[in-house]
Structures are given as structure tokens and as C-alpha cells.
Write a protein that holds these residues in place. Structure first.
Motif, PDB file in Angstrom:
ATOM      1  N   PRO A  13       0.796  -1.230   0.000  1.00 31.58           N
ATOM      2  CA  PRO A  13       0.000   0.000   0.000  1.00 31.58           C
ATOM      3  C   PRO A  13       0.830   1.283   0.000  1.00 31.58           C
ATOM      4  CG  PRO A  13      -0.191  -1.177   2.103  1.00 31.58           C
ATOM      5  CD  PRO A  13       0.477  -2.097   1.155  1.00 31.58           C
ATOM      6  N   ASP A  14       2.015   1.251   0.576  1.00 29.88           N
ATOM      7  CA  ASP A  14       2.851   2.445   0.647  1.00 29.88           C
ATOM      8  C   ASP A  14       3.999   2.421  -0.353  1.00 29.88           C
ATOM      9  OD1 ASP A  14       1.592   3.706   3.009  1.00 29.88           O
ATOM     10  OD2 ASP A  14       2.294   1.897   4.017  1.00 29.88           O
ATOM     11  N   ASP A  15       3.935   1.519  -1.322  1.00 37.64           N
ATOM     12  CA  ASP A  15       5.055   1.304  -2.239  1.00 37.64           C
ATOM     13  C   ASP A  15       4.803   1.892  -3.616  1.00 37.64           C
ATOM     14  OD1 ASP A  15       6.478  -0.136  -0.335  1.00 37.64           O
ATOM     15  OD2 ASP A  15       5.564  -2.039  -0.918  1.00 37.64           O
ATOM     16  N   VAL A  16       5.914   2.112  -4.305  1.00 35.33           N
ATOM     17  CA  VAL A  16       5.915   2.502  -5.708  1.00 35.33           C
ATOM     18  C   VAL A  16       6.648   1.408  -6.481  1.00 35.33           C
ATOM     19  CG1 VAL A  16       6.774   4.194  -7.388  1.00 35.33           C
ATOM     20  CG2 VAL A  16       5.888   4.966  -5.170  1.00 35.33           C
ATOM     21  N   LEU A  17       6.074   0.971  -7.572  1.00 31.49           N
ATOM     22  CA  LEU A  17       6.743   0.021  -8.444  1.00 31.49           C
ATOM     23  C   LEU A  17       7.418   0.813  -9.561  1.00 31.49           C
ATOM     24  CD1 LEU A  17       7.192  -3.030  -8.989  1.00 31.49           C
ATOM     25  CD2 LEU A  17       5.225  -2.907 -10.552  1.00 31.49           C
ATOM     26  N   VAL A  18       8.738   0.663  -9.679  1.00 33.09           N
ATOM     27  CA  VAL A  18       9.512   1.430 -10.649  1.00 33.09           C
ATOM     28  C   VAL A  18       9.979   0.511 -11.765  1.00 33.09           C
ATOM     29  CG1 VAL A  18      11.581   2.853 -10.999  1.00 33.09           C
ATOM     30  CG2 VAL A  18      10.302   3.020  -8.842  1.00 33.09           C
ATOM     31  N   ARG A  19       9.732   0.931 -13.008  1.00 32.85           N
ATOM     32  CA  ARG A  19      10.327   0.245 -14.157  1.00 32.85           C
ATOM     33  C   ARG A  19      11.718   0.827 -14.336  1.00 32.85           C
ATOM     34  NH1 ARG A  19       9.367  -3.439 -17.695  1.00 32.85           N
ATOM     35  NH2 ARG A  19       7.225  -3.705 -16.944  1.00 32.85           N
ATOM     36  N   VAL A  20      12.710  -0.007 -14.166  1.00 31.34           N
ATOM     37  CA  VAL A  20      14.097   0.454 -14.073  1.00 31.34           C
ATOM     38  C   VAL A  20      14.656   0.754 -15.460  1.00 31.34           C
ATOM     39  CG1 VAL A  20      16.412  -0.148 -13.284  1.00 31.34           C
ATOM     40  CG2 VAL A  20      14.401  -0.915 -11.975  1.00 31.34           C
ATOM     41  N   ALA A  21      15.288   1.924 -15.571  1.00 28.43           N
ATOM     42  CA  ALA A  21      16.037   2.264 -16.784  1.00 28.43           C
ATOM     43  C   ALA A  21      17.538   2.127 -16.545  1.00 28.43           C
ATOM     44  CB  ALA A  21      15.712   3.684 -17.236  1.00 28.43           C
ATOM     45  N   ALA A  22      17.983   2.464 -15.332  1.00 26.61           N
ATOM     46  CA  ALA A  22      19.408   2.382 -15.002  1.00 26.61           C
ATOM     47  C   ALA A  22      19.571   2.121 -13.516  1.00 26.61           C
ATOM     48  CB  ALA A  22      20.123   3.673 -15.395  1.00 26.61           C
ATOM     49  N   ALA A  23      20.610   1.366 -13.184  1.00 28.99           N
ATOM     50  CA  ALA A  23      20.922   1.045 -11.788  1.00 28.99           C
ATOM     51  C   ALA A  23      22.414   1.242 -11.566  1.00 28.99           C
ATOM     52  CB  ALA A  23      20.522  -0.394 -11.463  1.00 28.99           C
ATOM     53  N   GLY A  24      22.762   2.061 -10.598  1.00 29.44           N
ATOM     54  CA  GLY A  24      24.166   2.279 -10.292  1.00 29.44           C
ATOM     55  C   GLY A  24      24.779   1.075  -9.604  1.00 29.44           C
ATOM     56  N   VAL A  25      26.079   0.892  -9.816  1.00 32.15           N
ATOM     57  CA  VAL A  25      26.843  -0.152  -9.130  1.00 32.15           C
ATOM     58  C   VAL A  25      27.776   0.528  -8.140  1.00 32.15           C
ATOM     59  CG1 VAL A  25      28.512  -2.025  -9.386  1.00 32.15           C
ATOM     60  CG2 VAL A  25      26.732  -1.685 -11.122  1.00 32.15           C
TER      61      VAL A  25
END
Length: 308
Positions: free
Chosen positions: A27-39
Motif C-alpha cells: 500500500p505504501d510502495d511505488v513500483l519502478v520500471r528500471v532504466a538504469a541502476a548504479g553499481v
């Protein structure tokens, strides 16, 4: 969803890419479609099993805490974001398992900030952990107008942020790095100092007797000792590496925390050109193991980013 993950701890060879179940949005979450992820270094340290005491992890693990992408769905209690919004996030959870190197990631609102239209996803993917670490370290020792700040490992991912943010606050910045990174540091507004034996003498010679008023350590060991020797007030020495050593000497320790307001501030600074993000390399999701190996060398400047 397609994701990078590992089912055992070890070298980058344990990383694989395959299908995992989509995250469930609370209920308190956002689902993000990832474009980039830092390492970040913490990703491969967790993968090697070094940080079990600090971050309990549960296999299989999807690595990554940094993310940039678009909102795919929101929980019923979320009012801050809507489907299609561009966001970036520092998605560090209490337990390590569901990371950001995947097509989809679930994030609490407190992990996220709006991403201005002028900032590309690859650049944004390199902001969260490093940018927040630098900002929170500078705030811990109250860096401001008139300070002279020594930043150790100034050409690295966190260091480059720390240099620019300190300069923007009106500080004179000395940055330790290899000679090969001297011009890069100058471009960020710092005065380069070669790291290694004799550092204290080189700093004193450069300043001509003027004091170092604060130090930001991103290395540990001798760098912390050098900082205490150069800074008169030990409470203005901060480290992100060895808290016990720093606290024993009267200094400060920062463990970066999610902060939506600070993350939004960093994104706005990047958008208006006040803050530069050095991207050392970008890798496709299929090449995530190479991205981890690149980060593990510890010698590159800037950020390593995986595109999804």
C-alpha cells in the motif's frame, strides 16, 4: 521480470541474468520500471559475503540500491507519485534481497525523489548512494563558506560529489588522488594533492601554513590518521569507512541513509548544471558481471551504471 541475481556468494562469476517473479506492490510502495541502476562497492562486498553482519541477505539476491526509471504502479496509500513519473531512488532496505538491477523494483516513497526531465537515466542512476553519502558527510562536519576541506579519494564516485558540493558551499577544497586524475579534480574545482606517503607535508606546503578546517575520508586507515594530524578540531573529521577509528579520535562516522529531500536536491543541482556526474562506464544488464568487475578494481573515477 528479467533481473540480475546470484544464488551463492562469491566472485562476479556467480552473477546470472534470468527471470524472477515480479515484485508485489504494498500500500505504501511505488513500483519502478528500471532504466538504469548504479553499481557501488557495497554491491560486490555483499555479493562476496563480507557484510552479513551489517546487512542480512537472503538468496537469491538481486544486487543494487541505486535506481532511475519511471513509475509503473503505485500502492493505494501513495499520493506523491503517479504512473509515468520519472524518479530516482536510493532503495536500501533492512534486508538485502530485492535490489535494483532488474526490470522492476519495489520502493517505499521515502526511497525516491522526482527526476527532472533534463537529467538522463544513466546519469541519474549514478547519483543516489554516492551523492547522498557526500552530502551527508559534508553536513556532518558543517562544511561552509571559508572552510578549507581535505577530501580523500576525491576522484572516485563519492569524492567527485563531495568536491563539487563543498565548492558550491564556498569552501576551498584539496583532493587526494593519483597524478593521472589531477586535471579531472581541477575541472571540479579542487586543488589536487597526490595521495600516499608524505601527504601531510604536501598539504601543508600547498596551504603555506593555512589550516585545514575539515576532512572527508573515503579511504580509511592512514587517511583517517592524516586527517586528524591536519585538522585542529577532531570533530570536523568525518569518515564513511572505519567508524571505530574515527570515533576513537573524536571524529564522526556517516553511514548513508535514504533521504528523499536530499536526493531531490541533488537531482535539481544536476539538472541546472551545478553538479556534474562522471559516468565511468555503462553496461547492459547482460553484462552485469563486467560492471561489478569494473567497480571492484577501485581505480576508476566516477560511477559505473547498468542499463536495463
Amino acid at each position: 521480470m528479467r533481473a540480475a541475481f546470484y544464488t551463492e556468494y562469491g566472485s562476479a562469476d556467480v552473477l546470472q541474468v534470468g527471470e524472477l517473479p515480479d515484485p508485489v506492490t504494498g500500500p505504501d510502495d511505488v513500483l519502478v520500471r528500471v532504466a538504469a541502476a548504479g553499481v557501488n562497492p557495497v554491491d560486490w562486498k555483499v555479493r562476496q559475503g563480507y557484510l552479513q553482519d551489517a546487512f542480512p541477505s537472503h538468496l537469491p539476491v538481486v544486487p543494487g540500491w541505486d535506481v532511475a526509471g519511471t513509475v509503473e504502479a503505485v500502492g493505494p496509500a501513495v499520493t506523491d507519485y503517479a504512473v509515468g513519473d520519472r524518479v530516482l531512488g536510493y532503495v536500501r532496505k533492512d534486508h538485502v534481497q530485492h535490489g535494483t538491477t532488474a526490470e522492476l523494483v519495489r520502493a517505499a516513497v521515502r526511497h525516491l525523489a522526482p527526476l527532472p526531465d533534463g537529467v538522463g537515466f544513466e546519469v541519474a542512476g549514478g547519483i543516489p548512494l554516492a551523492g547522498l553519502t557526500a552530502l551527508q558527510a559534508l553536513e556532518a562536519v558543517a562544511v561552509g563558506e571559508g572552510d578549507t576541506v581535505l577530501v580523500h579519494a576525491a576522484a572516485g564516485g563519492v569524492g567527485a560529489f563531495a568536491v563539487q558540493l563543498a565548492v558550491s558551499r564556498g569552501a576551498r577544497v584539496l583532493g587526494t588522488a593519483s597524478e593521472g586524475n589531477a586535471d579531472f579534480l581541477r575541472s571540479l574545482g579542487a586543488e589536487p594533492v597526490t595521495y600516499g606517503d608524505g601527504l601531510q607535508e604536501r598539504v601543508r606546503d600547498l596551504l603555506g601554513g593555512a589550516p585545514v578546517t575539515a576532512a572527508v575520508d573515503l579511504v580509511g586507515g592512514d587517511a583517517i590518521a592524516d586527517s586528524f594530524a591536519l585538522v585542529e578540531d577532531p570533530s570536523r573529521v568525518v569518515t564513511v569507512t572505519d567508524g571505530a577509528q574515527a570515533l576513537a579520535g573524536g571524529g564522526r562516522y556517516v553511514f548513508v541513509r535514504p533521504d528523499s529531500a536530499q536526493l531531490g536536491e541533488l537531482a535539481r543541482l544536476v539538472a541546472d548544471g551545478s553538479l556534474h556526474v562522471e559516468v565511468a562506464g555503462t553496461y547492459d544488464l547482460a553484462d552485469v558481471a563486467e560492471a561489478h568487475r569494473r567497480s571492484e578494481t577501485g581505480h576508476g573515477r566516477g560511477k559505473v551504471v547498468v542499463t536495463v
